[in-house]
Design a protein around this motif. Structure first.
Motif, PDB file in Angstrom:
ATOM      1  N   ARG A 127      19.304  27.166  17.910  1.00  0.00           N
ATOM      2  CA  ARG A 127      20.597  27.475  18.508  1.00  0.00           C
ATOM      3  C   ARG A 127      21.638  26.646  17.756  1.00  0.00           C
ATOM      4  O   ARG A 127      21.605  25.415  17.804  1.00  0.00           O
ATOM      5  CB  ARG A 127      20.614  27.135  19.994  1.00  0.00           C
ATOM      6  N   PRO A 128      22.562  27.289  17.062  1.00  0.00           N
ATOM      7  CA  PRO A 128      23.537  26.544  16.253  1.00  0.00           C
ATOM      8  C   PRO A 128      24.388  25.576  17.070  1.00  0.00           C
ATOM      9  O   PRO A 128      24.789  24.538  16.558  1.00  0.00           O
ATOM     10  CB  PRO A 128      24.424  27.619  15.623  1.00  0.00           C
ATOM     11  N   GLN A 129      24.636  25.880  18.329  1.00  0.00           N
ATOM     12  CA  GLN A 129      25.420  24.984  19.168  1.00  0.00           C
ATOM     13  C   GLN A 129      24.605  23.803  19.677  1.00  0.00           C
ATOM     14  O   GLN A 129      25.118  22.968  20.398  1.00  0.00           O
ATOM     15  CB  GLN A 129      25.988  25.744  20.382  1.00  0.00           C
ATOM     16  N   GLY A 130      23.334  23.749  19.311  1.00  0.00           N
ATOM     17  CA  GLY A 130      22.487  22.647  19.768  1.00  0.00           C
ATOM     18  C   GLY A 130      21.784  22.994  21.053  1.00  0.00           C
ATOM     19  O   GLY A 130      20.970  23.901  21.089  1.00  0.00           O
ATOM     20  N   LYS A 131      22.127  22.295  22.121  1.00  0.00           N
ATOM     21  CA  LYS A 131      21.433  22.444  23.394  1.00  0.00           C
ATOM     22  C   LYS A 131      21.450  23.876  23.906  1.00  0.00           C
ATOM     23  O   LYS A 131      22.477  24.526  23.949  1.00  0.00           O
ATOM     24  CB  LYS A 131      22.063  21.538  24.440  1.00  0.00           C
ATOM     25  N   SER A 132      20.284  24.338  24.298  1.00  0.00           N
ATOM     26  CA  SER A 132      20.174  25.623  24.974  1.00  0.00           C
ATOM     27  C   SER A 132      20.224  25.375  26.468  1.00  0.00           C
ATOM     28  O   SER A 132      19.642  24.416  26.969  1.00  0.00           O
ATOM     29  CB  SER A 132      18.850  26.298  24.612  1.00  0.00           C
ATOM     30  N   TYR A 133      20.920  26.243  27.169  1.00  0.00           N
ATOM     31  CA  TYR A 133      20.991  26.129  28.622  1.00  0.00           C
ATOM     32  C   TYR A 133      19.928  26.981  29.293  1.00  0.00           C
ATOM     33  O   TYR A 133      19.842  27.031  30.511  1.00  0.00           O
ATOM     34  CB  TYR A 133      22.400  26.505  29.101  1.00  0.00           C
ATOM     35  N   LEU A 134      19.104  27.632  28.486  1.00  0.00           N
ATOM     36  CA  LEU A 134      18.014  28.433  29.022  1.00  0.00           C
ATOM     37  C   LEU A 134      16.768  27.571  29.186  1.00  0.00           C
ATOM     38  O   LEU A 134      16.572  26.587  28.472  1.00  0.00           O
ATOM     39  CB  LEU A 134      17.714  29.600  28.074  1.00  0.00           C
ATOM     40  N   PHE A 135      15.930  27.964  30.120  1.00  0.00           N
ATOM     41  CA  PHE A 135      14.634  27.327  30.309  1.00  0.00           C
ATOM     42  C   PHE A 135      13.583  28.280  29.764  1.00  0.00           C
ATOM     43  O   PHE A 135      13.453  29.398  30.251  1.00  0.00           O
ATOM     44  CB  PHE A 135      14.383  27.035  31.795  1.00  0.00           C
ATOM     45  N   PHE A 136      12.862  27.824  28.751  1.00  0.00           N
ATOM     46  CA  PHE A 136      11.846  28.659  28.125  1.00  0.00           C
ATOM     47  C   PHE A 136      10.539  28.531  28.900  1.00  0.00           C
ATOM     48  O   PHE A 136       9.997  27.436  29.027  1.00  0.00           O
ATOM     49  CB  PHE A 136      11.641  28.256  26.665  1.00  0.00           C
ATOM     50  N   THR A 137      10.054  29.642  29.398  1.00  0.00           N
ATOM     51  CA  THR A 137       8.772  29.628  30.094  1.00  0.00           C
ATOM     52  C   THR A 137       7.636  29.766  29.096  1.00  0.00           C
ATOM     53  O   THR A 137       6.506  29.383  29.394  1.00  0.00           O
ATOM     54  CB  THR A 137       8.698  30.749  31.152  1.00  0.00           C
ATOM     55  N   GLN A 138       7.931  30.311  27.917  1.00  0.00           N
ATOM     56  CA  GLN A 138       6.935  30.375  26.854  1.00  0.00           C
ATOM     57  C   GLN A 138       7.638  30.587  25.515  1.00  0.00           C
ATOM     58  O   GLN A 138       8.755  31.072  25.461  1.00  0.00           O
ATOM     59  CB  GLN A 138       5.932  31.501  27.092  1.00  0.00           C
ATOM     60  N   PHE A 139       6.954  30.173  24.443  1.00  0.00           N
ATOM     61  CA  PHE A 139       7.420  30.477  23.092  1.00  0.00           C
ATOM     62  C   PHE A 139       6.227  30.497  22.155  1.00  0.00           C
ATOM     63  O   PHE A 139       5.203  29.848  22.394  1.00  0.00           O
ATOM     64  CB  PHE A 139       8.482  29.484  22.594  1.00  0.00           C
ATOM     65  N   LYS A 140       6.372  31.292  21.117  1.00  0.00           N
ATOM     66  CA  LYS A 140       5.355  31.343  20.069  1.00  0.00           C
ATOM     67  C   LYS A 140       6.036  31.761  18.773  1.00  0.00           C
ATOM     68  O   LYS A 140       6.841  32.684  18.762  1.00  0.00           O
ATOM     69  CB  LYS A 140       4.255  32.340  20.400  1.00  0.00           C
ATOM     70  N   ALA A 141       5.741  31.055  17.708  1.00  0.00           N
ATOM     71  CA  ALA A 141       6.155  31.464  16.366  1.00  0.00           C
ATOM     72  C   ALA A 141       4.884  31.801  15.604  1.00  0.00           C
ATOM     73  O   ALA A 141       3.901  31.054  15.660  1.00  0.00           O
ATOM     74  CB  ALA A 141       6.918  30.355  15.660  1.00  0.00           C
ATOM     75  N   GLU A 142       4.905  32.921  14.925  1.00  0.00           N
ATOM     76  CA  GLU A 142       3.745  33.340  14.141  1.00  0.00           C
ATOM     77  C   GLU A 142       4.179  33.647  12.721  1.00  0.00           C
ATOM     78  O   GLU A 142       5.156  34.366  12.506  1.00  0.00           O
ATOM     79  CB  GLU A 142       3.094  34.580  14.747  1.00  0.00           C
ATOM     80  N   LEU A 143       3.462  33.062  11.746  1.00  0.00           N
ATOM     81  CA  LEU A 143       3.704  33.344  10.339  1.00  0.00           C
ATOM     82  C   LEU A 143       2.605  34.258   9.846  1.00  0.00           C
ATOM     83  O   LEU A 143       1.420  33.929   9.988  1.00  0.00           O
ATOM     84  CB  LEU A 143       3.719  32.066   9.504  1.00  0.00           C
ATOM     85  N   LYS A 144       2.980  35.395   9.276  1.00  0.00           N
ATOM     86  CA  LYS A 144       1.996  36.338   8.738  1.00  0.00           C
ATOM     87  C   LYS A 144       1.915  36.180   7.234  1.00  0.00           C
ATOM     88  O   LYS A 144       2.929  36.147   6.549  1.00  0.00           O
ATOM     89  CB  LYS A 144       2.373  37.763   9.119  1.00  0.00           C
ATOM     90  N   GLY A 145       0.687  36.040   6.733  1.00  0.00           N
ATOM     91  CA  GLY A 145       0.449  35.893   5.304  1.00  0.00           C
ATOM     92  C   GLY A 145       0.400  34.459   4.829  1.00  0.00           C
ATOM     93  O   GLY A 145       0.351  34.224   3.626  1.00  0.00           O
ATOM     94  N   THR A 146       0.423  33.501   5.762  1.00  0.00           N
ATOM     95  CA  THR A 146       0.388  32.091   5.377  1.00  0.00           C
ATOM     96  C   THR A 146      -0.527  31.304   6.303  1.00  0.00           C
ATOM     97  O   THR A 146      -0.914  31.780   7.364  1.00  0.00           O
ATOM     98  CB  THR A 146       1.783  31.435   5.445  1.00  0.00           C
ATOM     99  N   LYS A 147      -0.811  30.090   5.904  1.00  0.00           N
ATOM    100  CA  LYS A 147      -1.522  29.132   6.748  1.00  0.00           C
ATOM    101  C   LYS A 147      -0.562  27.973   6.999  1.00  0.00           C
ATOM    102  O   LYS A 147      -0.031  27.381   6.052  1.00  0.00           O
ATOM    103  CB  LYS A 147      -2.784  28.623   6.046  1.00  0.00           C
TER     104      LYS A 147
END
Length: 160
Positions: free
Chosen positions: A83-103
């Motif tokens: 988030r470019p403004q820094g602090k997010s005011y949202l509460f994340f109940t889950q997150f996942k980042a996945e990279l395809k084609g890499t380790k």
């Protein structure tokens, strides 16, 4: 800042400096939407792709950025979501980042402290887990605060 944090930022800076070609880097804006529904946003460079999947609660839509880049030698693929403004005011109940084609070689997640407003405070190591191709929150451990996620993977080149 802790020594680990400084070393992580140094590694990130070195890796990102390798991404010099405009054709090999992208920065794209997207909306992070609350409501508890799972959303996905993806971006790719060449044959490598970063997918950010999340669910969040509270507030209204927020503008976030995703940056993907491939090093000049095609050995490293990086993905950052923030988030470019820094602090997010949202509460994340889950997150996942996945990279395809890499380790994945390096990953870190950050928040911003509400008390001091300090930006890019690394999440505690037990709040998320790093796999071969994914970074995911740890249920019951994640504090629901996320302002940035950075992942760097080594591409898989076939030997001749």
């Amino acid at each position: 800042m802790q020594l680990f944090g400084k070393m992580s930022l140094l590694l990130l800076g070195i890796s990102m400096s390798l991404c010099v070609s405009a054709e090999q880097t992208k920065v794209v804006e997207f909306n992070v939407k609350p409501g508890g529904v799972v959303h996905t946003f993806s971006e790719r460079v060449s044959k490598y792709e970063c997918t950010f999947t999340y669910a969040s609660q509270g507030g209204t839509n927020e503008q976030w950025l995703m940056s993907v880049g491939l090093s000049e030698d095609d050995q490293l693929f990086s993905c950052s979501v923030w988030r470019p403004q820094g602090k997010s005011y949202l509460f994340f109940t889950q997150f996942k980042a996945e990279l395809k084609g890499t380790k994945i070689e390096y990953a870190n997640a950050f928040s911003e402290t509400a008390v001091t407003g300090q930006r890019d405070v690394p999440l505690k190591p037990d709040e998320f887990t790093v796999g071969e191709s994914t970074v995911t929150q740890r249920d019951g451990k994640f504090s629901a605060q996320l302002s940035k996620l950075t992942v760097i993977g080594r591409t898989r080149h076939e030997e001749l």
